[in-house]
Design a protein around this motif. Sequence first.
Motif, PDB file in Angstrom:
ATOM      1  N   ASP A  51       0.827  -1.214   0.000  1.00  0.00           N
ATOM      2  CA  ASP A  51       0.000   0.000   0.000  1.00  0.00           C
ATOM      3  C   ASP A  51       0.858   1.260   0.000  1.00  0.00           C
ATOM      4  N   PHE A  54       1.501   1.902  -3.464  1.00  0.00           N
ATOM      5  CA  PHE A  54       0.282   2.416  -4.106  1.00  0.00           C
ATOM      6  C   PHE A  54       0.095   3.904  -3.787  1.00  0.00           C
ATOM      7  N   ILE A 138     -12.167   5.428  -4.525  1.00  0.00           N
ATOM      8  CA  ILE A 138     -10.937   4.878  -3.926  1.00  0.00           C
ATOM      9  C   ILE A 138     -10.900   5.178  -2.422  1.00  0.00           C
ATOM     10  N   GLU A 139     -11.178   6.431  -2.075  1.00  0.00           N
ATOM     11  CA  GLU A 139     -11.114   6.821  -0.660  1.00  0.00           C
ATOM     12  C   GLU A 139     -12.267   6.200   0.134  1.00  0.00           C
ATOM     13  N   TYR A 142     -11.771   2.563   1.317  1.00  0.00           N
ATOM     14  CA  TYR A 142     -10.939   2.452   2.514  1.00  0.00           C
ATOM     15  C   TYR A 142     -11.700   2.898   3.763  1.00  0.00           C
ATOM     16  N   GLU A 209      -9.812  -2.729  -5.987  1.00  0.00           N
ATOM     17  CA  GLU A 209      -9.683  -2.782  -4.521  1.00  0.00           C
ATOM     18  C   GLU A 209      -9.814  -4.228  -4.032  1.00  0.00           C
TER      19      GLU A 209
HETATM   20  C1  LIG Z   1      -5.358   0.353  -2.449  1.00  0.00           C
HETATM   21  C2  LIG Z   1      -5.742   1.613  -1.693  1.00  0.00           C
HETATM   22  N1  LIG Z   1      -6.944   2.157  -1.906  1.00  0.00           N
HETATM   23  C3  LIG Z   1      -7.258   3.309  -1.225  1.00  0.00           C
HETATM   24  C4  LIG Z   1      -6.410   3.906  -0.368  1.00  0.00           C
HETATM   25  C5  LIG Z   1      -6.793   5.130   0.410  1.00  0.00           C
HETATM   26  N2  LIG Z   1      -6.082   6.284   0.041  1.00  0.00           N
HETATM   27  C6  LIG Z   1      -5.177   3.304  -0.190  1.00  0.00           C
HETATM   28  N3  LIG Z   1      -4.239   3.794   0.668  1.00  0.00           N
HETATM   29  N4  LIG Z   1      -4.828   2.126  -0.848  1.00  0.00           N
END
Ligand SMILES: Cc1ncc(CN)c(N)n1
Length: 220
Positions: A51, A54, A138-139, A142, A209
Motif C-alpha cells: 500500500d 500504491f 478509492i477513498e 478504505y 480494490e
Molecule cells: C489500495 C488503496 N486504496 C485506497 C487507499 C486510500 N487512500 C489506499 N491507501 N490504498
Amino acid sequence: MSGDGGERGTTARWVEKHRPLYLQATRHPFICGIKDGSVNISAFRRWLAQDYLFVREFIPFIASLLLKASKESDVDVVLGGIAALNDEISWFRKEASKWGISLNVVPQMANLEYCRFLQSLALPDVNYSVAMTALWAIETVYHESFSFCLEGGSKTPDELMEACCRWGNADFGQYCRTLRKIADRCLETSSGDVVSESEEIFICVLNFENDFWNMSLSEL
Ligand SMILES: Cc1ncc(CN)c(N)n1
C-alpha cells in the motif's frame, strides 16, 4: 453505510446498483479478519508494504485532479487530500519501522495494474467528473472498510487499531462525503457518455480494490 447515505445522488444509486461488488470491496475477508481478530499478521505486513507503493502512485493522480479543478472549493478539498497523503506517507514509514518491514519491495501484479489504472486516469484528457468519481470511490472503499473494523463488538487487534483509525475515523468519513458531493455535482451536468464512463470507472475501482485485498491475503 455512509457510502450511500443522505440525498440520493448518482453515486448513491451506483452503490445500490452494484451492491455485491461494493460489498466485495468493503467487506473483504482481509478486512473481516481484522475486525474479528483472525487476520494473519503476515497478510497485514504484505498489505502495508504494497500500500505504501500504491500511495506513492496515488499522489500524482490527485495532483492531476488539482490541475483540473476549476471551482475554488474543489481546489481546497483536493489540496487537503494532498496534505493528508503527505501525512500518510510518513505514517507508512513509521509503521514499517515499528513492524520491521522493508518498504523497498517489488510491487505485485494487482498493485502494478491498479497503479497503471491510476496513471491512465491522471492524463490531461481524462474528464474531471470521471477522475473525481475515481477519487471518491478509492477513498470511500478504505473508509467503509476500516470504519467497519472500529464498530462496536469488533475484536480488532490493538496493534492494528492505528491503521483502522487512519482511514476509519470520522474526519476521513467527512472527506469522503465531500468528495461524493463534488462527484455528484459534476455528474449532474455531465453528458451521458461521461456519466457512463464514470460508472465504468467506479466498477473498475471496486474490482481493483478487491484484487488488492486478495493480493494481501495471498502468499505470493
Ligand atoms: C489500495 C488503496 N486504496 C485506497 C487507499 C486510500 N487512500 C489506499 N491507501 N490504498
